[in-house]
Design a protein around this motif. Sequence first.
Motif, PDB file in Angstrom:
ATOM      1  N   GLU A 235      38.199 -31.355  11.051  1.00 49.21           N
ATOM      2  CA  GLU A 235      37.057 -31.881   9.898  1.00 49.21           C
ATOM      3  C   GLU A 235      36.444 -30.808   9.167  1.00 49.21           C
ATOM      4  OE1 GLU A 235      34.619 -35.145  11.558  1.00 49.21           O
ATOM      5  OE2 GLU A 235      36.302 -36.590  11.282  1.00 49.21           O
ATOM      6  N   ILE A 236      35.742 -29.838  10.229  1.00 47.23           N
ATOM      7  CA  ILE A 236      34.813 -28.702   9.734  1.00 47.23           C
ATOM      8  C   ILE A 236      35.887 -27.705   8.947  1.00 47.23           C
ATOM      9  CG2 ILE A 236      33.656 -26.707  10.483  1.00 47.23           C
ATOM     10  CD1 ILE A 236      32.635 -28.561  12.844  1.00 47.23           C
ATOM     11  N   GLN A 237      37.107 -27.567   9.446  1.00 43.96           N
ATOM     12  CA  GLN A 237      38.071 -26.562   8.708  1.00 43.96           C
ATOM     13  C   GLN A 237      38.369 -27.033   7.418  1.00 43.96           C
ATOM     14  OE1 GLN A 237      41.454 -26.587  11.731  1.00 43.96           O
ATOM     15  NE2 GLN A 237      40.351 -24.643  12.955  1.00 43.96           N
ATOM     16  N   ASP A 238      38.723 -28.345   7.321  1.00 46.48           N
ATOM     17  CA  ASP A 238      38.982 -29.213   6.001  1.00 46.48           C
ATOM     18  C   ASP A 238      37.789 -28.735   5.047  1.00 46.48           C
ATOM     19  OD1 ASP A 238      41.337 -29.861   6.923  1.00 46.48           O
ATOM     20  OD2 ASP A 238      40.561 -31.824   7.415  1.00 46.48           O
ATOM     21  N   LYS A 239      36.517 -28.953   5.585  1.00 46.26           N
ATOM     22  CA  LYS A 239      35.502 -28.544   4.859  1.00 46.26           C
ATOM     23  C   LYS A 239      35.228 -27.248   4.362  1.00 46.26           C
ATOM     24  CE  LYS A 239      32.425 -32.239   6.554  1.00 46.26           C
ATOM     25  NZ  LYS A 239      31.198 -32.688   7.084  1.00 46.26           N
ATOM     26  N   ILE A 240      35.763 -26.117   5.128  1.00 43.42           N
ATOM     27  CA  ILE A 240      35.764 -24.863   4.693  1.00 43.42           C
ATOM     28  C   ILE A 240      36.777 -24.531   3.848  1.00 43.42           C
ATOM     29  CG2 ILE A 240      36.269 -22.479   5.701  1.00 43.42           C
ATOM     30  CD1 ILE A 240      34.886 -23.076   8.396  1.00 43.42           C
ATOM     31  N   ASP A 241      37.850 -25.344   3.784  1.00 42.99           N
ATOM     32  CA  ASP A 241      39.044 -24.960   2.899  1.00 42.99           C
ATOM     33  C   ASP A 241      38.497 -25.589   1.506  1.00 42.99           C
ATOM     34  OD1 ASP A 241      40.559 -23.871   4.990  1.00 42.99           O
ATOM     35  OD2 ASP A 241      41.390 -25.580   5.211  1.00 42.99           O
ATOM     36  N   ALA A 242      37.941 -26.874   1.538  1.00 41.21           N
ATOM     37  CA  ALA A 242      37.525 -27.267   0.296  1.00 41.21           C
ATOM     38  C   ALA A 242      36.367 -26.554  -0.567  1.00 41.21           C
ATOM     39  CB  ALA A 242      36.889 -28.535   0.661  1.00 41.21           C
ATOM     40  N   ASN A 243      35.542 -25.825   0.314  1.00 44.75           N
ATOM     41  CA  ASN A 243      34.450 -24.736  -0.001  1.00 44.75           C
ATOM     42  C   ASN A 243      35.105 -23.694  -0.824  1.00 44.75           C
ATOM     43  OD1 ASN A 243      32.683 -22.244   0.323  1.00 44.75           O
ATOM     44  ND2 ASN A 243      31.412 -23.996   0.804  1.00 44.75           N
ATOM     45  N   LEU A 244      36.311 -23.286  -0.320  1.00 43.39           N
ATOM     46  CA  LEU A 244      36.810 -22.023  -0.656  1.00 43.39           C
ATOM     47  C   LEU A 244      37.694 -22.308  -1.896  1.00 43.39           C
ATOM     48  CD1 LEU A 244      38.357 -20.650   2.802  1.00 43.39           C
ATOM     49  CD2 LEU A 244      36.475 -19.724   1.182  1.00 43.39           C
ATOM     50  N   GLU A 245      38.321 -23.588  -1.910  1.00 44.15           N
ATOM     51  CA  GLU A 245      38.915 -24.061  -3.240  1.00 44.15           C
ATOM     52  C   GLU A 245      37.794 -24.139  -4.252  1.00 44.15           C
ATOM     53  OE1 GLU A 245      40.970 -27.694  -2.551  1.00 44.15           O
ATOM     54  OE2 GLU A 245      42.232 -26.878  -1.058  1.00 44.15           O
ATOM     55  N   ARG A 246      36.530 -24.706  -4.076  1.00 45.58           N
ATOM     56  CA  ARG A 246      35.585 -24.523  -5.049  1.00 45.58           C
ATOM     57  C   ARG A 246      34.977 -23.250  -5.819  1.00 45.58           C
ATOM     58  NH1 ARG A 246      33.734 -28.661  -1.723  1.00 45.58           N
ATOM     59  NH2 ARG A 246      31.838 -27.280  -1.179  1.00 45.58           N
ATOM     60  N   GLN A 247      35.114 -22.440  -4.654  1.00 45.84           N
ATOM     61  CA  GLN A 247      34.970 -20.957  -4.804  1.00 45.84           C
ATOM     62  C   GLN A 247      35.995 -20.281  -5.923  1.00 45.84           C
ATOM     63  OE1 GLN A 247      32.311 -18.959  -3.536  1.00 45.84           O
ATOM     64  NE2 GLN A 247      32.933 -16.757  -3.750  1.00 45.84           N
ATOM     65  N   GLU A 248      37.148 -20.649  -5.433  1.00 42.78           N
ATOM     66  CA  GLU A 248      38.312 -20.168  -6.546  1.00 42.78           C
ATOM     67  C   GLU A 248      38.328 -20.734  -7.554  1.00 42.78           C
ATOM     68  OE1 GLU A 248      41.788 -18.049  -6.986  1.00 42.78           O
ATOM     69  OE2 GLU A 248      40.375 -17.898  -5.183  1.00 42.78           O
ATOM     70  N   LEU A 249      37.760 -21.947  -7.911  1.00 38.07           N
ATOM     71  CA  LEU A 249      37.709 -22.582  -9.222  1.00 38.07           C
ATOM     72  C   LEU A 249      36.550 -21.955  -9.868  1.00 38.07           C
ATOM     73  CD1 LEU A 249      38.059 -26.546  -8.403  1.00 38.07           C
ATOM     74  CD2 LEU A 249      39.811 -24.914  -9.652  1.00 38.07           C
ATOM     75  N   VAL A 250      35.590 -21.603  -9.385  1.00 39.30           N
ATOM     76  CA  VAL A 250      34.476 -20.926 -10.273  1.00 39.30           C
ATOM     77  C   VAL A 250      35.127 -19.765 -10.915  1.00 39.30           C
ATOM     78  CG1 VAL A 250      32.451 -19.461  -9.963  1.00 39.30           C
ATOM     79  CG2 VAL A 250      32.604 -21.648  -8.542  1.00 39.30           C
ATOM     80  N   PHE A 251      35.892 -18.986 -10.497  1.00 40.44           N
ATOM     81  CA  PHE A 251      36.444 -17.672 -10.889  1.00 40.44           C
ATOM     82  C   PHE A 251      37.708 -17.971 -11.738  1.00 40.44           C
ATOM     83  CE2 PHE A 251      33.883 -16.221  -7.431  1.00 40.44           C
ATOM     84  CZ  PHE A 251      33.051 -15.415  -8.124  1.00 40.44           C
ATOM     85  N   HIS A 252      38.491 -18.995 -11.259  1.00 41.68           N
ATOM     86  CA  HIS A 252      39.677 -19.120 -11.924  1.00 41.68           C
ATOM     87  C   HIS A 252      39.805 -20.988 -12.219  1.00 41.68           C
ATOM     88  CE1 HIS A 252      41.077 -15.376 -11.234  1.00 41.68           C
ATOM     89  NE2 HIS A 252      40.555 -15.388  -9.953  1.00 41.68           N
TER      90      HIS A 252
END
Length: 582
Positions: free
Chosen positions: A139-156
Amino acid sequence: MTRKGRINFFWKIFFLSLFAFCFLTPAIFCESEFVEAEKTPWVLAARKFNAESARSKSAEAAASVIPKLILERISVDLNRDVLRDEKISRKTDALLTERLSLFLQLSKEIQARDSLVLNNYSTIEFEMAVHDQQKKIKEIQDKIDANLERQELVFHPEKGKKKLVKELGKELAPQKEIVTLYKNDSEALFAASSDAESEGVYSRKYAREISSAKVNSLITGSMVFYGEYVSVQVDLLVYPGAKKAASAMEVGSLSQISRIAENLSFELLPKIANGLPVELNFNINPAAALKSAILTIDNIVYDPIPDKAIVSAGLHSIALEADNYARETFVYDFSGSRRFFIDVNFKEKSEGSVKLVLSRFVPGNMFFDGKFVGPSSKTDYVDVPLKVNGDTVFGYFEGTYKDKQEMMFMQIPANLMVDGNLLETKMKVFDISKNIDKRRKIMYVSYSALILSLPFLFYSYGRFVSYQRARTAGYGDVASDTYNTYRQMSLWATGISAACGVWFVAELVAYLIAVDKTLPPKARKVRRGTVRRMENSRHLEAVQTMMQGEADAISPLMPKRPEEDKPEGGEEIGPKEKDGSK
């Protein structure tokens, strides 16, 4: 129509009326004012400047005084244009903070999973415990992955789904934020911990403390002293990221630190507002006024007036004054262009006064131009010393209404601002807001009554018209009693609806009149009736004064009864009682 049909029709009318009362009419006792959405604050702070080679107490104190003076000179009504890049910095910093927290949680759960081998579990119990722990880790790993996806969306943003991109676009859209000071106090300087200070303002630890204090920008600086002179270097850092948004430098004497702070704040203001600077060019007329003219822009004084003034785009308050000329003030939104030309036509001062009286006497005090000019009077005018032959002048009147002090505004039009004019104004002291609220509620009640009366009007009048047409066309057997009943009902319903309509119109007019009372009454030339009432009041006051004087003159000559005429109890006795006769 059968009895059951009439009952069903009645219930339909009842629910229709209830719907109209609840949804089609305003709330009777609701508040008349709506709360405006507050702007997001953009907090500005300053820290104590670094003072190099400071050899005196005054030089050391200047390191704290100058940042405070800079904050003091920054307008509290200033707005900052927060652009997309600053929004992106905030978003990425928030995502990074979230990832750090999740990483600490992940490390804790992995350690908890690895420590399971130290427990005395059976094979099945061990596998179940590992499974549960592995589930938490996933569950924590999924949250980290989702966080990284949102980070990617900010720039792309083009890589994400349309819904997420749309939400992110709204979140990162530029907006205005109101500039507020740290702790809402210009005397409060931001002080970080010793560890953060040692690492510097660009370190992550310092940025975390800035974020914890909810500060968006920091003014920092350094000072170098040479004798009685000082060089001040100031930087404006925007967090998160500690990006240097502006730099300014000023040199001056220690005895003029106020001027140093003023010049530095003037250079920082456009960068704090984050708007494009605009150029103001002033054309002063007549030319003789230019010699003594003084310009004030947002409490910053320019003496003499410069050829051009550079300010940030937006709303600014400007005042110009010169010797022997009337003061000129205005507020304007300098936006949409890089250069503005301002023509100022000074008017010569024409000192004088007008005399003002209340057409209906109300006890109280008059104030004009922010100064007390005198109490209201029944018998004489109040001398209002003003700059006449100018613009409309506003004043206010303080009176007592139901043991409560009320303030009522009044105005003297420009065409009556002539020296020696005799003027009158109508003044009535009452609570304007309470009166408006009262009239509004009564108007809502009358409107509700009108709406509620209409369904019964439609029902009774419709039934009457249908029976009338049926009788005229010869359809069916319509009883005379039924026809007359609905005819009478329609007449009553029409009368009630008409009365409610008249009531609503009257209350609407009364409400508009109550709202109009917020406008200050205009003074006008005194009328004969007012002069006659003043003369009568003076005559009555003179008669009362004369009678009081005569009474005071006669009072000492009146004979006093001797003390022996009174018995021991203190009560007077008549002559018969004195002689012993009855």
